[in-house]
Scaffold this active site. Sequence first.
Site, PDB file in Angstrom:
ATOM      1  CD  GLU A  63      -1.228  -2.292   2.193  1.00 10.66           C
ATOM      2  OE1 GLU A  63      -1.959  -2.849   3.026  1.00 10.66           O
ATOM      3  OE2 GLU A  63      -0.029  -2.621   2.007  1.00 10.66           O
ATOM      4  NE  ARG A 195      18.226 -28.091  -3.127  1.00 14.11           N
ATOM      5  CZ  ARG A 195      19.424 -28.651  -3.259  1.00 14.11           C
ATOM      6  NH1 ARG A 195      20.498 -27.851  -3.388  1.00 14.11           N
ATOM      7  NH2 ARG A 195      19.565 -29.958  -3.271  1.00 14.11           N
TER       8      ARG A 195
END
Length: 394
Positions: A63, A195
């Site tokens: 935001e 990973r």
Amino acid sequence: MIKSKAVKTSILKDEFYMKMALNLARKGEGGTSPNPMVGAVIVRGDRVIGRGYHRAFGDKHAEIRAIESASGNLRGTTFYITLEPCSHFGKTPPCVDRLLEVRPSRVVVGSADPNPRVSGKGIRLLRRHGIKVTTGILEEECRRLNEVFFKYMTTGYPFVTVKYAQTLDGRIATRSGRSRWISSPPSLKYAHRLRSLHDGILVGAETILRDDPELTCRLVKGRNPRRVIVDSSLGIPLSSKVFRDQDRVNTMIFTTNHGQQEKKKALGERGVDIRVVAGDKGGRVDLRELLKTLGREGISSVLVEGGSRIITSFLKGGLADRLVTITAPKILGKGIEAVGDLGIDDLDRAIRLDIKKTMRSGDDVILDARVKKGPRTSGGKRAGTPWHKIPGKG
């Protein structure tokens, strides 16, 4: 009829901009953990005037980045945010406060935040100050984007992905134990990418003894996950590659062995983190206790890479959330099976999967599925230390 058509058009418009916010949120993949991926779009009329996403843990929230990217007065605009704005101080100030300053007329939220420190408070604050809030737009997609975050927040346990490469007949190694390389180079690169998207990577002692892996992300750009070794007897040698670069990637060993003080001292001097934990009924490391410990330390996701005994234990114990298999077009016949005895005699008790994606990778086929939670699983218990009480998180 006219009103119904107008409502439908409004919903389609909301979904259009929420999809845009979701695409932004995905850009943060691999960098925000243990925080969620979040995207935000600011719209005035039918024009996008600001956009942003949460890039990394500790960095500005979506935001705030969207507000900073916009120009002019934002009063009267509509904000589209994939996750409820935070209402508490963490690594950054509350996003709700900033929204109240710019005074949009409406905020559209994809999903409520499961964090107990937020959990509807952000939405209530906005409404209390006269800002209209619409919730549940593409909620399922927004929740699925942050499945790791939702599992971690609601249970305290890490989200567990079990991954292995196998032959068409389900073997992860030859009968002599050789497994390099079952899968193709593109699949190996995919595995390293996987990973990099997890906080921790876990293997058993048998994998260290057989393959002596580094357990790093050498083939892709991205962070190296924390290495977690399950070694009940503390028998892996000091010369193992996972002990060579502790300044770069930390290694944790979980063991039930209360002895071998000299070896523990030598490992400690190298920076290896040794945890002696209670054993299960068979005297091996209790995997649920292991996951509880990892969750308390802020590890929100774990990639389990083997070997066969560890893979079987996670599946049998109902501890896996996701299963990724890389199947090579090869047949070995006798060899080491990927999954051992699960104690299933009735097909009705089989572990069920919800297949999300299948794709080709070189000559291989990758299957990405979620483990359906049913009577066999019991992964809903709290880990004892809620995420919001872990120091330094937010």
